[in-house]
Write a protein that holds these residues in place. Sequence first.
Motif, PDB file in Angstrom:
ATOM      1  N   GLY A 160       0.981  -1.436  -0.163  1.00 50.65           N
ATOM      2  CA  GLY A 160      -0.228   0.586   0.470  1.00 50.65           C
ATOM      3  C   GLY A 160       0.852   1.318  -0.123  1.00 50.65           C
ATOM      4  O   GLY A 160       0.766   2.270  -0.778  1.00 50.65           O
ATOM      5  N   MET A 161       1.676   0.932   0.459  1.00 51.75           N
ATOM      6  CA  MET A 161       2.500   2.377   0.701  1.00 51.75           C
ATOM      7  C   MET A 161       3.578   2.932  -0.344  1.00 51.75           C
ATOM      8  O   MET A 161       4.030   3.796  -0.940  1.00 51.75           O
ATOM      9  N   ALA A 162       4.366   1.228  -0.854  1.00 58.79           N
ATOM     10  CA  ALA A 162       4.771   1.754  -2.131  1.00 58.79           C
ATOM     11  C   ALA A 162       4.014   2.207  -3.831  1.00 58.79           C
ATOM     12  O   ALA A 162       4.470   2.753  -4.537  1.00 58.79           O
ATOM     13  N   ALA A 163       2.267   1.477  -2.985  1.00 64.15           N
ATOM     14  CA  ALA A 163       1.667   2.335  -4.094  1.00 64.15           C
ATOM     15  C   ALA A 163       1.671   4.087  -4.214  1.00 64.15           C
ATOM     16  O   ALA A 163       1.550   4.489  -5.269  1.00 64.15           O
ATOM     17  N   ARG A 164       1.964   4.389  -3.235  1.00 64.68           N
ATOM     18  CA  ARG A 164       1.918   5.773  -2.764  1.00 64.68           C
ATOM     19  C   ARG A 164       3.233   6.328  -3.257  1.00 64.68           C
ATOM     20  O   ARG A 164       3.775   7.373  -2.563  1.00 64.68           O
ATOM     21  N   GLY A 165       4.498   5.959  -3.821  1.00 62.19           N
ATOM     22  CA  GLY A 165       5.728   5.948  -3.796  1.00 62.19           C
ATOM     23  C   GLY A 165       6.640   6.069  -2.965  1.00 62.19           C
ATOM     24  O   GLY A 165       7.517   6.688  -2.573  1.00 62.19           O
ATOM     25  N   LYS A 192       9.188 -12.184  -5.543  1.00 60.02           N
ATOM     26  CA  LYS A 192       9.706 -12.040  -6.711  1.00 60.02           C
ATOM     27  C   LYS A 192       8.767 -10.903  -7.245  1.00 60.02           C
ATOM     28  O   LYS A 192       9.193  -9.562  -7.905  1.00 60.02           O
ATOM     29  N   SER A 193       7.945 -11.386  -7.334  1.00 58.36           N
ATOM     30  CA  SER A 193       6.900  -9.746  -7.712  1.00 58.36           C
ATOM     31  C   SER A 193       6.562  -8.743  -7.127  1.00 58.36           C
ATOM     32  O   SER A 193       6.759  -7.681  -7.764  1.00 58.36           O
ATOM     33  N   LEU A 194       6.770  -8.433  -5.377  1.00 56.45           N
ATOM     34  CA  LEU A 194       6.673  -8.013  -4.900  1.00 56.45           C
ATOM     35  C   LEU A 194       8.138  -6.439  -5.391  1.00 56.45           C
ATOM     36  O   LEU A 194       7.795  -5.472  -4.963  1.00 56.45           O
ATOM     37  N   GLU A 195       9.490  -7.266  -5.405  1.00 54.50           N
ATOM     38  CA  GLU A 195      10.308  -6.564  -5.972  1.00 54.50           C
ATOM     39  C   GLU A 195       9.782  -5.818  -7.306  1.00 54.50           C
ATOM     40  O   GLU A 195      11.015  -5.311  -7.572  1.00 54.50           O
ATOM     41  N   SER A 196       9.418  -6.390  -8.345  1.00 50.55           N
ATOM     42  CA  SER A 196       9.134  -6.128  -8.654  1.00 50.55           C
ATOM     43  C   SER A 196       8.711  -4.561  -8.906  1.00 50.55           C
ATOM     44  O   SER A 196       8.137  -3.686  -9.453  1.00 50.55           O
ATOM     45  N   LYS A 197       8.295  -4.783  -7.532  1.00 51.96           N
ATOM     46  CA  LYS A 197       6.364  -3.364  -7.721  1.00 51.96           C
ATOM     47  C   LYS A 197       7.783  -2.146  -6.817  1.00 51.96           C
ATOM     48  O   LYS A 197       6.865  -1.205  -5.687  1.00 51.96           O
ATOM     49  N   GLY A 198       9.106  -2.285  -6.876  1.00 54.12           N
ATOM     50  CA  GLY A 198       9.919  -1.507  -6.191  1.00 54.12           C
ATOM     51  C   GLY A 198      10.595  -1.868  -4.669  1.00 54.12           C
ATOM     52  O   GLY A 198      10.662  -1.273  -3.957  1.00 54.12           O
ATOM     53  N   ILE A 199       9.253  -3.049  -4.083  1.00 50.15           N
ATOM     54  CA  ILE A 199      10.015  -3.385  -2.259  1.00 50.15           C
ATOM     55  C   ILE A 199      11.100  -3.961  -1.928  1.00 50.15           C
ATOM     56  O   ILE A 199      11.033  -5.226  -2.696  1.00 50.15           O
ATOM     57  N   THR A 200      12.142  -3.931  -0.769  1.00 52.24           N
ATOM     58  CA  THR A 200      12.858  -4.490  -1.018  1.00 52.24           C
ATOM     59  C   THR A 200      12.618  -5.368  -0.076  1.00 52.24           C
ATOM     60  O   THR A 200      11.933  -4.923   0.874  1.00 52.24           O
ATOM     61  N   ILE A 201      13.189  -6.425  -0.075  1.00 55.02           N
ATOM     62  CA  ILE A 201      12.645  -7.723   0.884  1.00 55.02           C
ATOM     63  C   ILE A 201      13.734  -8.315   1.156  1.00 55.02           C
ATOM     64  O   ILE A 201      15.053  -8.509   0.395  1.00 55.02           O
ATOM     65  N   GLY A 703      -1.384   3.300 -21.493  1.00 52.64           N
ATOM     66  CA  GLY A 703      -1.430   2.584 -20.822  1.00 52.64           C
ATOM     67  C   GLY A 703      -0.650   1.830 -19.973  1.00 52.64           C
ATOM     68  O   GLY A 703      -0.814   0.722 -19.433  1.00 52.64           O
ATOM     69  N   GLY A 704       0.188   2.087 -19.568  1.00 50.58           N
ATOM     70  CA  GLY A 704       1.798   1.905 -18.047  1.00 50.58           C
ATOM     71  C   GLY A 704       1.533   2.284 -17.014  1.00 50.58           C
ATOM     72  O   GLY A 704       1.017   2.645 -16.750  1.00 50.58           O
ATOM     73  N   ALA A 705       1.727   0.885 -16.210  1.00 49.90           N
ATOM     74  CA  ALA A 705       1.858   1.023 -15.243  1.00 49.90           C
ATOM     75  C   ALA A 705       3.240   1.126 -14.501  1.00 49.90           C
ATOM     76  O   ALA A 705       3.259   0.061 -14.675  1.00 49.90           O
ATOM     77  N   ALA A 706       3.790   0.887 -13.008  1.00 49.22           N
ATOM     78  CA  ALA A 706       4.298   1.057 -12.003  1.00 49.22           C
ATOM     79  C   ALA A 706       3.840   1.327 -10.899  1.00 49.22           C
ATOM     80  O   ALA A 706       5.238   1.067  -9.735  1.00 49.22           O
ATOM     81  N   GLY A 707       3.241   0.862 -10.603  1.00 50.55           N
ATOM     82  CA  GLY A 707       2.630   1.481  -9.127  1.00 50.55           C
ATOM     83  C   GLY A 707       1.951  -0.407  -8.579  1.00 50.55           C
ATOM     84  O   GLY A 707       2.532  -1.230  -8.158  1.00 50.55           O
TER      85      GLY A 707
END
Length: 811
Positions: A160-165, A192-201, A703-707
């Motif tokens: 949720g916070m990653a989607a807010r930048g 792998k999916s979460l990391e593609s959204k910019g979240i560090t694990i 129509g791209g997205a990166a959130g």
Amino acid sequence: MKQRLVVVGAGMASGRVLEHLTEAAPDAFDITLFNAEPRGNYNRIMLSPVLAGDQTYEEIVTHDDAWYAERGITCRFGEKVVSIDREAKVVLGEHGAVPYDKLILGTGSNPFIIPLPGHDLDGVIAYRDLEDTEAMMKMGAGNKVVVIGGGLLGLEAAAGMAARGVDVTVVHIMGHLMERQLDEAAGYLLKKSLESKGITIKLQANSKEIRGEDGQVKALVLDDGTELPCDLLVMAVGIRPNTALASEMGLAVGKGIHVDDQLGTSDKDVFAVGECVEHDGALFGLVAPLYDQAKVLAQTLLGQEAAFVQKSLSTKLKVTGCDLFSAGDFADGAGREDIVFRDPSRGVYKRLVIEGETLVGAVLYGDTADGNWFFQLIKDGTSIEEMRDTLIFGPAYQGGDTSDPLSAVAALPPDAEICGCNGICKSTITDAIANGATDLGAIRATTKASASCGTCTGLVEQVLQVTLGDDFQLPTAQPICGCCDLTHEDVRRLIKSQELKSQDAVWQELGWKTRNGCHVCRPAINFYLLADWPIEYQDDPQSRFVNERRHANIQKDGTFSVVPRMWGGVTTPSELRAIADAAEKYDVPTVKVTGGQRIDLLGVKGEDLPAIWSDLNKAGMVSGYAYSKGLRTVKTCVGTDHCRFGTQDSTGLGIKLEKVLHGAWTPHKLKLAVSGCPRNCAEATCKDIGIVCVDSGYQISIGGAAGMDVKETELLVSVPTEEEAIETVIAVTQLYRENGKYLDRIYKWLAKVGMDWVKERIVDDADNRRALVERFELSQSIYRHDPWAEHAETKAADYAPLADLTLEAAE
């Protein structure tokens, strides 16, 4: 004579008890409800969509003030219970005592806070209630957050916070994520999916201490010495039953409050329900058994025979767009064998665990459609010997019609569980359908299936389709808000067809139930009117979100973020000096380069906003509209001016596009990029509109997205000249303005209308394309402006923080 019933805790379990009681015997009890939170029952399961911005708090309220009033329930919200006298049968609250004949403890659970050094610093929170969610919602671009815990709640908080930048790092002590629900392979796919959204694990990471400065959290330190800076630290590492009040009363307490099969405690007039209870040594954190408890307790209070029975549970979860399902025991063991299916291209993983001739465990990732069928096999202990070879492919391959996607649902037995949260089986839904519930809303109202977390909604609709056959109708779109029965699409169509050119006209002509709309519909109606009637309609600032009203992004401490526009990411020494001077003059604590190639001044006091913008205006800089539902940035690479691979002047084109689109209001934020060659350094293929320069011209994609969703753009058209590229981008923007649903990004709008529809109106119809450009230019001639130039004479006091200034959930 009515019995006096006092309920302590207005959570989901006690709320369901009150539903059953007031429906079955509305006059049986005089009810008083205490709650330490300053509100009633809301769906905590849906806090994650609120955090992500997909829903508002108002949309997840289960029982509003009117609901309690209609049932005559006395609400003592925001009032803690100080003590309970069992002999006198009196509950003492902070504002007075209330006698009872029967008492329900629904005290829930407390989040576990790891007692690390520094755990009591400001900015260290759990993820448990609305206040925690609001604290996370205040984080934005430029903030760093660390989440301890790689379970469901921790990952939902991070997503949720990653989607807010926000720059988010998840720290998890185990070797893979969600180890209680997923095996190692599925956990890897989720990581792998979460990391593609910019979240560090960070896995197998043990927290050592929390460091702060002036009482505020600043970093988490791991035991290997790694220091993770953070503005907020979220602990999502589990819960513990809240037994403090029960212990003080002298009730029997172990890990939770001891209850029998009727949810009775060691005091015959005191009952307990929900996460605070312990039944036969078990504790409960999922909503399904809590709702079972609530039903049994209501029957008990009404003198009916009932008993709570623990059931096998499946877990169907939706974490940040990833479908997950687990049931049974999927641990390795002697005498067990696995059937595994992997489809890397679709991100699908399925693992079935077999012991002898029975299925004992199932883990599904990416495709969970057959989860309920597998769960039924596990619960029933069904022999799978005859279907072992095709078991992994689901019920459609067990002798049925494999061409029918609904055959799996048709094959489910009547007692197959459809809604895990509410324990609703297939027969309950089919019975409701037979009694006239022929759409999703009616099913929810009569059975509560899909009314909690919503992950079973698609399955419920499939049961409807299978049962009704040709009489099944596709679900209708949701109304814009509770003020009316019209969808966004209806409202847009009627505004145009009936030539409604003011908010008052909309309220009157379209049958609004409230006089002036609400915080949900007013911003949407304001945008629709502005986009459709730019000459006749005057923008209403009070119908905008707070950031747009203040022309700046509010931060968690009440200060603001100032972002001057840098055309195409290009600046000059004089502009940099002006920014540096402003930062020093107004004591700006943080100066940060953003992902959109601009500089963000964070921590500006509200009363300084007019003055700092006056200085920046004098230096030739204008607002970057970083707060708007409109154009944010046009990201560029250096192109042919400097790069030996550049094929076109990407920087020049980006600057031209940004100057043309600057100040344009759109249904949601709009981000563009121009890359000078197919190496795509400006990341044009994940923007709302992206241009990739090639030797022959310009490839325009949309129509791209990166959130929360990661999506590559789709090619709209290739054009040979810069002029055609600009015209096409303007036409796309205007088409989106005129037809998009408010708060839908371009990729969501495109999924509804289809690329062919867009191409017909822009690529294939040159006259229509030019007409779109003309309408856009007309709107820009009226509305494009720099808001701070207009406010240069505004008194500083007018921009001081307001006592009631908070971010609306829809932001």
